[in-house]
Design a protein around this motif. Sequence first.
Motif, PDB file in Angstrom:
ATOM      1  N   VAL A  54       0.828  -1.204   0.000  1.00 30.35           N
ATOM      2  CA  VAL A  54       0.000   0.000   0.000  1.00 30.35           C
ATOM      3  C   VAL A  54       0.865   1.258   0.000  1.00 30.35           C
ATOM      4  O   VAL A  54       1.848   1.343   0.759  1.00 30.35           O
ATOM      5  N   GLU A  55       0.515   2.204  -0.854  1.00 24.63           N
ATOM      6  CA  GLU A  55       1.229   3.490  -0.903  1.00 24.63           C
ATOM      7  C   GLU A  55       1.194   4.133   0.485  1.00 24.63           C
ATOM      8  O   GLU A  55       0.141   4.236   1.119  1.00 24.63           O
ATOM      9  N   GLU A  56       2.363   4.539   0.958  1.00 25.81           N
ATOM     10  CA  GLU A  56       2.504   5.053   2.322  1.00 25.81           C
ATOM     11  C   GLU A  56       1.564   6.222   2.623  1.00 25.81           C
ATOM     12  O   GLU A  56       1.011   6.334   3.722  1.00 25.81           O
ATOM     13  N   ALA A  57       1.348   7.086   1.631  1.00 27.12           N
ATOM     14  CA  ALA A  57       0.499   8.265   1.845  1.00 27.12           C
ATOM     15  C   ALA A  57      -0.946   7.887   2.174  1.00 27.12           C
ATOM     16  O   ALA A  57      -1.681   8.676   2.781  1.00 27.12           O
ATOM     17  N   ILE A  58      -1.358   6.684   1.787  1.00 31.69           N
ATOM     18  CA  ILE A  58      -2.731   6.245   2.068  1.00 31.69           C
ATOM     19  C   ILE A  58      -2.953   6.111   3.564  1.00 31.69           C
ATOM     20  O   ILE A  58      -4.043   6.400   4.078  1.00 31.69           O
ATOM     21  N   SER A 113       4.477   3.318  -6.347  1.00 37.57           N
ATOM     22  CA  SER A 113       4.226   3.396  -7.797  1.00 37.57           C
ATOM     23  C   SER A 113       5.028   4.515  -8.456  1.00 37.57           C
ATOM     24  O   SER A 113       4.630   5.052  -9.490  1.00 37.57           O
ATOM     25  N   ALA A 114       6.169   4.848  -7.851  1.00 38.69           N
ATOM     26  CA  ALA A 114       6.973   5.964  -8.365  1.00 38.69           C
ATOM     27  C   ALA A 114       7.632   5.656  -9.703  1.00 38.69           C
ATOM     28  O   ALA A 114       7.973   6.571 -10.457  1.00 38.69           O
ATOM     29  N   SER A 115       7.817   4.381 -10.005  1.00 39.46           N
ATOM     30  CA  SER A 115       8.480   4.048 -11.280  1.00 39.46           C
ATOM     31  C   SER A 115       7.777   2.894 -11.981  1.00 39.46           C
ATOM     32  O   SER A 115       8.412   1.965 -12.471  1.00 39.46           O
ATOM     33  N   TRP A 116       6.448   2.957 -11.990  1.00 41.68           N
ATOM     34  CA  TRP A 116       5.696   1.946 -12.731  1.00 41.68           C
ATOM     35  C   TRP A 116       5.890   2.160 -14.231  1.00 41.68           C
ATOM     36  O   TRP A 116       6.274   3.232 -14.694  1.00 41.68           O
ATOM     37  N   LEU A 117       5.594   1.131 -14.983  1.00 40.12           N
ATOM     38  CA  LEU A 117       5.788   1.160 -16.428  1.00 40.12           C
ATOM     39  C   LEU A 117       4.498   1.560 -17.122  1.00 40.12           C
ATOM     40  O   LEU A 117       3.400   1.199 -16.675  1.00 40.12           O
ATOM     41  N   ALA A 118       4.617   2.298 -18.203  1.00 42.26           N
ATOM     42  CA  ALA A 118       3.441   2.750 -18.953  1.00 42.26           C
ATOM     43  C   ALA A 118       3.524   2.245 -20.388  1.00 42.26           C
ATOM     44  O   ALA A 118       4.594   2.195 -20.988  1.00 42.26           O
ATOM     45  N   LEU A 119       2.360   1.854 -20.917  1.00 40.55           N
ATOM     46  CA  LEU A 119       2.253   1.454 -22.317  1.00 40.55           C
ATOM     47  C   LEU A 119       1.275   2.400 -22.992  1.00 40.55           C
ATOM     48  O   LEU A 119       0.155   2.599 -22.510  1.00 40.55           O
ATOM     49  N   ASP A 120       1.689   3.001 -24.091  1.00 37.25           N
ATOM     50  CA  ASP A 120       0.879   3.975 -24.813  1.00 37.25           C
ATOM     51  C   ASP A 120       0.586   3.495 -26.222  1.00 37.25           C
ATOM     52  O   ASP A 120       1.446   2.892 -26.873  1.00 37.25           O
ATOM     53  N   ILE A 125       1.632  -0.669 -15.430  1.00 32.13           N
ATOM     54  CA  ILE A 125       1.899  -1.994 -14.877  1.00 32.13           C
ATOM     55  C   ILE A 125       3.002  -1.872 -13.820  1.00 32.13           C
ATOM     56  O   ILE A 125       3.919  -1.056 -13.963  1.00 32.13           O
ATOM     57  N   HIS A 126       2.879  -2.649 -12.762  1.00 28.08           N
ATOM     58  CA  HIS A 126       3.873  -2.628 -11.680  1.00 28.08           C
ATOM     59  C   HIS A 126       5.256  -2.983 -12.211  1.00 28.08           C
ATOM     60  O   HIS A 126       5.386  -3.550 -13.309  1.00 28.08           O
ATOM     61  N   GLY A 178       3.648  11.920  -6.172  1.00 26.15           N
ATOM     62  CA  GLY A 178       4.514  10.842  -5.715  1.00 26.15           C
ATOM     63  C   GLY A 178       4.414   9.564  -6.511  1.00 26.15           C
ATOM     64  O   GLY A 178       4.978   8.544  -6.125  1.00 26.15           O
ATOM     65  N   SER A 179       3.700   9.609  -7.634  1.00 28.41           N
ATOM     66  CA  SER A 179       3.494   8.403  -8.438  1.00 28.41           C
ATOM     67  C   SER A 179       3.783   8.698  -9.900  1.00 28.41           C
ATOM     68  O   SER A 179       3.625   9.832 -10.371  1.00 28.41           O
TER      69      SER A 179
END
Length: 432
Positions: free
Chosen positions: A7-11, A172-179, A289-290, A350-351
């Motif tokens: 869980v994201e710490e800020a939550i 989730s600071a460095s999750w991967l993105a697909l476009d 994606i994680h 932060g994400s």
Amino acid sequence: MGRTYFVEEAIGQYLSDLSTKLKPYVTGLLIGQCSPQRDYVIRAVRTPPKEEEKEDNISPSKVASIDEEWITTHASQVSRMLPGGLLVLGVFIIATPELSKDSQNALRKLIFSVEKSLTKRRLWKPAEEEVSDRAALQICSATKKVVCRTYDVQDPKSSAKPADWKYQSALSASWLALDCTVNVNIHIPLLATSPNHDLEKNTKNGLNRWSKQIEDSVFLINGQVKDDDTELLEGQKKLRGNTQSSTQFSDVKVLTQLSQGSSHRSTATVQVCSASINLKGAVKCRAYIHNNKPKVKEAVQALKRDIINTLSDRCEILFEDLIINEGPHKKNFEREYHVLPQRLFVPVAGSSVMLSDYKFGDEAAGEIQERFVEMLDQSVQAEDIYIAEQVNTVWPESPSHRERRFYTHWQCPVFEEGRGEAIFPTSHPLAP
């Protein structure tokens, strides 16, 4: 062994703030991503108060008074604002000790109601091996004790199973993105034998057929076809040791089937149609994606669902807007054009993940900001709103018969009404 939620710490701070401000209880949604190995929660969002609760500044005193329909409607609205890979994966309740006994039963009921509501809207079916557990988070506002359990939403008789709830910084600071950008050209004939032409129902049927074409498409990731079970980052340099928000993008091309193989037999029939719907344009799609050794299969599945969801959601939004502005009983549409709402993205502090929404051309930034506050309890600066698509205002020449056209992005959705015949193959390929 139960599931583990990272869980994201800020939550943790967000939930703590809610527990001191809102009593005797407050409910909300958990947003994140499921994977075979572990689950991730990157946002928690409180249920927005009703108008009467805002005006009177009061909250219901008993858990039994929880408005199930209000919460499921909120979940449906929030799901539209999630890019591929993200979903509503649970529900939380923060309650006083006196209400704790009733809270777990209420959570179980909400878990299944929310999932049922979201499933109704989907044009895709979950895979057999897909994670079907959903989180029920219960927090005592006095002791701050956290109890996390899961229910299998595929089993109506499912009992609660314990789950771990672990906070992690920069989750989730460095999750991967697909476009990708998908060109859409969907033709939906309306049969002459149909007693009435229900615009929404017929459009959904056409999108259902189109969604199957997307499911069967080939996805090129950075110009390559990759095996489903290979790691997404295989052969690429992974970003390491970086707690700052950074996104590693992959460019994706979608190749749809042009012809059926010899193993497929066509059962095309010719039927008379009196009108047709056309959806045309280019839509911007994105999935996250994680970064814990994700498989190609996970990433492609997330992007496929975003492609299907974004067009379906826009049509839903347009129909809702038409009902508000034109009334539900308007019939005998002549030639008309409607621009579907444009897609926009908004960053999350932060994400590397960005949340999504849709706007009509005449909507001001203030309306979008209000919607994020109401639906996601998130303040958004006007300069942080990124419009991913531009509308082309040049309309194509229209044929002589009645038609209705919708456009989104450069130009999308077209609804044509006109006499003629239509061929219905069992699997109609989408034009490139």
